[in-house]
Structure formats: structure tokens, C-alpha cells
Scaffold this motif. Structure first.
Motif, PDB file in Angstrom:
ATOM      1  N   MET B 205       0.856  -1.179   0.000  1.00  0.00           N
ATOM      2  CA  MET B 205       0.000   0.000   0.000  1.00  0.00           C
ATOM      3  C   MET B 205       0.899   1.238   0.000  1.00  0.00           C
ATOM      4  SD  MET B 205      -3.215  -0.540  -0.100  1.00  0.00           S
ATOM      5  CE  MET B 205      -4.335  -1.945   0.014  1.00  0.00           C
ATOM      6  N   GLY B 206       0.665   2.117  -0.932  1.00  0.00           N
ATOM      7  CA  GLY B 206       1.539   3.278  -1.053  1.00  0.00           C
ATOM      8  C   GLY B 206       1.111   4.480  -0.247  1.00  0.00           C
ATOM      9  N   ASP B 207      -0.084   4.399   0.365  1.00  0.00           N
ATOM     10  CA  ASP B 207      -0.646   5.618   0.950  1.00  0.00           C
ATOM     11  C   ASP B 207      -0.796   5.567   2.460  1.00  0.00           C
ATOM     12  OD1 ASP B 207      -2.603   3.698   0.910  1.00  0.00           O
ATOM     13  OD2 ASP B 207      -4.206   5.024   0.233  1.00  0.00           O
ATOM     14  N   GLY B 223      -3.088  19.601  -0.899  1.00  0.00           N
ATOM     15  CA  GLY B 223      -2.830  20.940  -0.376  1.00  0.00           C
ATOM     16  C   GLY B 223      -2.223  21.033   0.995  1.00  0.00           C
ATOM     17  N   ALA B 224      -1.830  19.918   1.593  1.00  0.00           N
ATOM     18  CA  ALA B 224      -1.222  19.991   2.924  1.00  0.00           C
ATOM     19  C   ALA B 224      -0.176  18.893   3.066  1.00  0.00           C
ATOM     20  CB  ALA B 224      -2.291  19.852   4.001  1.00  0.00           C
ATOM     21  N   PRO B 225       0.829  19.113   3.914  1.00  0.00           N
ATOM     22  CA  PRO B 225       1.911  18.126   4.048  1.00  0.00           C
ATOM     23  C   PRO B 225       1.428  16.809   4.654  1.00  0.00           C
ATOM     24  CG  PRO B 225       2.502  20.233   5.060  1.00  0.00           C
ATOM     25  CD  PRO B 225       1.051  20.303   4.753  1.00  0.00           C
ATOM     26  N   ALA B 226       1.827  15.722   4.005  1.00  0.00           N
ATOM     27  CA  ALA B 226       1.437  14.389   4.487  1.00  0.00           C
ATOM     28  C   ALA B 226       2.622  13.448   4.305  1.00  0.00           C
ATOM     29  CB  ALA B 226       0.239  13.865   3.714  1.00  0.00           C
ATOM     30  N   PRO B 227       2.965  12.667   5.335  1.00  0.00           N
ATOM     31  CA  PRO B 227       4.053  11.698   5.187  1.00  0.00           C
ATOM     32  C   PRO B 227       3.595  10.447   4.431  1.00  0.00           C
ATOM     33  CG  PRO B 227       3.222  11.669   7.436  1.00  0.00           C
ATOM     34  CD  PRO B 227       2.408  12.692   6.706  1.00  0.00           C
ATOM     35  N   PHE B 228       4.438   9.985   3.536  1.00  0.00           N
ATOM     36  CA  PHE B 228       4.164   8.757   2.789  1.00  0.00           C
ATOM     37  C   PHE B 228       5.334   7.788   2.980  1.00  0.00           C
ATOM     38  CE2 PHE B 228       1.267  11.608   0.715  1.00  0.00           C
ATOM     39  CZ  PHE B 228       0.237  10.815   0.241  1.00  0.00           C
ATOM     40  N   LYS B 278      12.265  11.055  -2.992  1.00  0.00           N
ATOM     41  CA  LYS B 278      11.161  12.008  -3.162  1.00  0.00           C
ATOM     42  C   LYS B 278      10.689  12.152  -4.622  1.00  0.00           C
ATOM     43  CE  LYS B 278       9.709  16.552  -1.552  1.00  0.00           C
ATOM     44  NZ  LYS B 278      10.107  17.730  -0.746  1.00  0.00           N
ATOM     45  N   PRO B 279      11.599  12.248  -5.600  1.00  0.00           N
ATOM     46  CA  PRO B 279      11.122  12.401  -6.985  1.00  0.00           C
ATOM     47  C   PRO B 279      10.228  11.236  -7.440  1.00  0.00           C
ATOM     48  CG  PRO B 279      13.480  12.822  -6.847  1.00  0.00           C
ATOM     49  CD  PRO B 279      13.078  12.253  -5.530  1.00  0.00           C
ATOM     50  N   PHE B 280      10.532  10.048  -6.964  1.00  0.00           N
ATOM     51  CA  PHE B 280       9.746   8.866  -7.354  1.00  0.00           C
ATOM     52  C   PHE B 280       8.430   8.835  -6.595  1.00  0.00           C
ATOM     53  CE2 PHE B 280      14.294   8.067  -7.589  1.00  0.00           C
ATOM     54  CZ  PHE B 280      14.432   7.818  -8.939  1.00  0.00           C
ATOM     55  N   LEU B 281       8.496   9.189  -5.313  1.00  0.00           N
ATOM     56  CA  LEU B 281       7.279   9.257  -4.504  1.00  0.00           C
ATOM     57  C   LEU B 281       6.298  10.267  -5.095  1.00  0.00           C
ATOM     58  CD1 LEU B 281       5.577   8.794  -1.900  1.00  0.00           C
ATOM     59  CD2 LEU B 281       6.940  10.607  -0.836  1.00  0.00           C
ATOM     60  N   LEU B 282       6.817  11.388  -5.558  1.00  0.00           N
ATOM     61  CA  LEU B 282       5.935  12.430  -6.081  1.00  0.00           C
ATOM     62  C   LEU B 282       5.119  11.940  -7.283  1.00  0.00           C
ATOM     63  CD1 LEU B 282       8.119  15.651  -5.778  1.00  0.00           C
ATOM     64  CD2 LEU B 282       5.918  15.209  -4.665  1.00  0.00           C
ATOM     65  N   VAL B 285       2.247  10.108  -5.710  1.00  0.00           N
ATOM     66  CA  VAL B 285       1.338  11.024  -5.009  1.00  0.00           C
ATOM     67  C   VAL B 285       0.538  11.866  -6.015  1.00  0.00           C
ATOM     68  CG1 VAL B 285       1.209  12.982  -3.411  1.00  0.00           C
ATOM     69  CG2 VAL B 285       2.712  11.063  -2.905  1.00  0.00           C
ATOM     70  N   ASP B 286       1.185  12.284  -7.080  1.00  0.00           N
ATOM     71  CA  ASP B 286       0.455  13.030  -8.118  1.00  0.00           C
ATOM     72  C   ASP B 286      -0.663  12.180  -8.712  1.00  0.00           C
ATOM     73  OD1 ASP B 286       1.971  15.239  -7.748  1.00  0.00           O
ATOM     74  OD2 ASP B 286       3.254  14.958  -9.506  1.00  0.00           O
ATOM     75  N   ALA B 287      -0.345  10.908  -8.963  1.00  0.00           N
ATOM     76  CA  ALA B 287      -1.363  10.009  -9.524  1.00  0.00           C
ATOM     77  C   ALA B 287      -2.499   9.800  -8.530  1.00  0.00           C
ATOM     78  CB  ALA B 287      -0.729   8.666  -9.895  1.00  0.00           C
ATOM     79  N   LEU B 288      -2.152   9.649  -7.257  1.00  0.00           N
ATOM     80  CA  LEU B 288      -3.180   9.434  -6.228  1.00  0.00           C
ATOM     81  C   LEU B 288      -4.057  10.680  -6.068  1.00  0.00           C
ATOM     82  CD1 LEU B 288      -4.229   7.464  -4.027  1.00  0.00           C
ATOM     83  CD2 LEU B 288      -2.655   8.586  -2.430  1.00  0.00           C
ATOM     84  N   GLU B 289      -3.432  11.842  -6.099  1.00  0.00           N
ATOM     85  CA  GLU B 289      -4.226  13.073  -5.970  1.00  0.00           C
ATOM     86  C   GLU B 289      -5.159  13.233  -7.178  1.00  0.00           C
ATOM     87  OE1 GLU B 289      -2.379  16.406  -4.229  1.00  0.00           O
ATOM     88  OE2 GLU B 289      -3.528  17.861  -5.377  1.00  0.00           O
TER      89      GLU B 289
END
Lengths: 83, 308
Positions: B205-207, B223-228, B278-282, B285-289
Motif C-alpha cells: 500500500m503506497g498511501d 494541499g497539505a503536508p502528508a508523510p508517505f 522524493k522524486p519517485f514518490l511524487l 502522489v500526483d497520480a493518487l491526488e
């Protein structure tokens, strides 16, 4: 180079422990938590690098628990499996 | 209402994923499915969801973080409608899961766009990390992984005493995937590496943060900081296994669709610490958002994702 020294060098090189030399790492230093302060992210890399550099696979979690206790236990595990 | 799986009992604010319903309440739904089918269970769900949306403090608290981030501050009526909509959607997903187990797999269709690409990636022989999320019905995605003709392993924690049953438990069949316990030695790292070295499939699970908080990177989400969590990216970097981001969503009363949203190859990372991923996580996260914005009522992460 003996197994412990080679292992220390692998840790420094592959886990990017930039400020350390093999001489700085004691044989009974714990790998995780206190001691070298490695975490589970490092464990992933460590398992892969041990296979790459020593040809030893760590598959079993219980074996891994004992082997990863310190430099000395991990070196002993490598010698046992590769011997 | 039931919280989704893969919970983190030791997560922020003492959050628990355990179902808030009793065994008896679950049993009523299972009875309705068996003798009234999906529609019978849905009928009761609308009433139960209205009760939870109106009177349940737990339901309000679990829905609030996501609804506030996704829709902003709302008046009481609008927030109630959103809460009700989210609870109904989650309830339908849980009923659908039970329907498959009780009435058989033919009671639900799963369309998978990207299945051939996923098979080709798996056949590269470096193992495959399938990154899922608490959206749609992740068990539908798990069923599709069976078509890849390779053993499937899942990093998942199941809470003691949780009475919410999986489809295979309803069906009385063996669990179709092997569980790796994230609370085990080094977060299951040894087992996960071994799975990928064998060229098999590891589902994560990535989230949601399951293990050490230090293995997270904080990025903006809605729109707000969240740890992944970033352990999957470390695994990918070390083993060469690609990460396939797969989302599922409900498309009809008895149908789901799976989409291969992203294929992330973690290469060229240097240095220490979680931030290097971070670049890979983003990309994830972009896809999830994007998913949460497009299908807001199929996002079921009731965990307090955000720092504030």
C-alpha cells in the motif's frame, strides 16, 4: 582482507556511510538501532549487497535476525554460508 | 461502517483500522447478501450509512481529515451529504467484497486496462512491486494479479480481533496471497527482498505508513503536508524491480475497473536517507491526488494522513 573488514568496507561504500572508515566500526557494534544506526531501509540494501559481494543469500527471517545483530555475527554468518 | 484494512494500530493519534461494526451487525449484511443478493444489502446500507453519518462520532472523525482536504470547509448540511456519500461508497465496496466470497466470483466483473503491459513488466524477471492504495476495492486488484501467473505476496497488517472478513474467508478458500507482516523483523525487509529476487509479485500500500515513521517522506497531498512511506522505492532501487501503480474503482453495480496508472523505475539514486526517493514518490502522489480529485467518493483512506 578478512570477512569483517571487507564487510565493513561494503557497508561504508554501499550504504554511503561517508564519514566512517573500517577502523571506526567495532566488531560488536550493533547494525540496527544503536551502534551503526542502520534502519529497515538500509536492511533492504544490505541483503542485496551481501549477496552481490559475498554470494550469500539471506532468506529466512529468523536467520536474518541473528545474523544482523552485529558486524561479528554477520561476518560469521557469511563465512558459514560461503564456506 | 468499517475502517479499511492494512491498518496501523501504532499510527498517529492511536488510530485503529478495526471495523467499528459488531460481529452481529456484519452478520446481518452477510445474511442479506446470501438471501437477498447485493441489492438487499445495499438497501440496508443506505439506512445504516445515514445513522453513522448523523450520529457516529467515530465516523465523523475518520471522515473529517479527507473531506476537509478534498472539499474544504463546508456547512453542516453539505458536510453531512459528503460524509454520507463516502460512507455509502465504502459500504458498497465492503458489500461487494463479501458478495464475491458468498455468491462467487461470477457476481462481479473486473476490467483491467494495462494487464498486458503489467505482464510484460513482470516477465522482465526482476520481480514486480504492485503499489496499491485505499481506493475503490483493492481486493479486486489482487484478484487480477492472479492472471500474472506468479505467486503474490502482500505487505499487510491485520488487527487482532477485527471481524471484517475478506472474500476468501467468506468463500472458505485458502488466502490467494501470502502475507508479510510489516511489524516483523526489519519491517519484513528480508522476506520482501527474497520475494523480488525470485521474480515474484510484492503488493504494497503506497498511501499509509505502517512501519517506522523515519522511513517516510513528507510531500503535499491535497494541499497539505502528508508523510508517505518510501520503503517500496528502496526495494525497487536495490533489486531493480519496477513499481506498477494500480488503482481500482467501481464502475457499476457489479463491476470494477483497474487501471495501470504509472510504472516507476527507481534508478540513479545516490546517498542516504528517505529524501532521496522524493522524486519517485511524487509521481505516485500526483497520480493518487488525480484519482482523489476525479473520484472523490472512492478514496477510502480514513487514516489521519496529514500532519496537521
Amino acid at each position: 582482507m578478512d570477512t569483517k573488514t571487507k564487510l565493513k568496507q561494503v557497508l561504508i561504500d554501499e550504504l554511503n556511510l561517508e564519514d566512517l572508515t573500517p577502523a571506526d566500526i567495532k566488531d560488536d557494534d550493533q547494525l540496527f538501532g544503536e551502534g551503526l544506526g542502520l534502519d529497515s531501509l538500509d536492511a533492504v540494501e544490505l541483503v542485496v549487497q551481501i549477496q552481490k559481494h559475498f554470494g550469500v543469500e539471506i532468506k529466512d527471517m529468523e536467520e536474518g535476525r541473528e545474523a544482523f545483530a552485529s558486524i561479528a555475527t554477520l561476518a560469521a554468518y557469511i563465512e558459514e554460508k560461503s564456506g | 461502517m468499517s475502517g479499511k484494512k492494512a491498518g496501523a494500530r501504532d499510527g498517529r493519534n492511536g488510530w485503529s483500522s478495526r471495523s467499528v461494526g459488531s460481529k452481529f451487525q456484519h452478520g446481518i449484511f452477510y445474511f442479506l447478501i446470501r438471501f437477498g443478493g447485493r441489492r438487499g444489502a445495499y438497501g440496508l446500507l443506505y439506512l445504516v450509512a445515514a445513522w453513522y453519518a448523523t450520529f457516529s462520532k467515530v465516523a465523523r472523525e475518520r471522515c473529517r481529515p479527507y473531506l476537509t482536504r478534498r472539499f474544504g470547509d463546508r456547512g453542516l448540511t453539505m458536510r453531512w451529504r459528503e460524509r454520507y456519500g463516502l460512507i455509502v461508497s465504502l459500504g458498497k465496496a465492503l458489500i461487494d467484497r463479501a458478495v464475491v466470497g458468498i455468491l462467487g466470483p461470477e457476481s462481479m466483473t473486473v476490467e483491467f486496462t494495462g494487464g498486458e503491459e503489467l505482464l510484460a513488466i513482470k516477465n522482465e524477471g526482476k520481480g514486480l512491486i504492485v503499489m496499491m492504495s485505499h481506493v475503490g476495492l483493492w481486493q479486486a486488484a489482487m484478484s487480477a494479479l492472479g492472471n500474472l501467473e506468479s505467486p503474490v505476496h502482500m505487505l499487510m497488517r491485520r488487527e487482532d480481533g477485527d471481524i471484517d472478513r475478506h472474500y476468501y474467508e467468506h468463500a472458505g478458500i485458502e488466502r490467494p496471497y501470502n502475507l508479510i507482516e510489516p511489524g516483523g523483523f526489519l519491517g519484513g525487509a528480508v522476506e520482501m527482498v527474497d520475494v523480488l529476487k525470485r521474480g515474484e509479485i510484492l503488493s504494497v500500500m503506497g498511501d499509509r505508513v505502517l512501519g517506522e515513521e523515519s522511513n517516510t517522506v513528507t510531500v503535499d497531498f491535497l494541499g497539505a503536508p502528508a508523510p508517505f512511506p518510501v520503503s517500496a522505492y528502496r526495494l525497487a532501487a536495490s533489486t531493480g524491480a519496477p513499481i506498477a501503480v494500480v488503482f481500482s474503482r467501481k464502475t457499476g453495480p457489479d463491476s470494477y475497473k483497474l487501471e495501470l496508472a504509472e510504472v516507476i523505475r527507481v534508478t540513479g539514486v545516490k546517498g542516504r536517507g528517505a529524501e532521496i526517493f522524493k522524486p519517485f514518490l511524487l509521481r505516485y502522489v500526483d497520480a493518487l491526488e488525480g484519482y482523489a480529485r476525479k473520484y472523490p467518493f472512492q478514496f477510502f483512506n480514513f487514516f489521519q494522513m496529514w500532519k496537521n
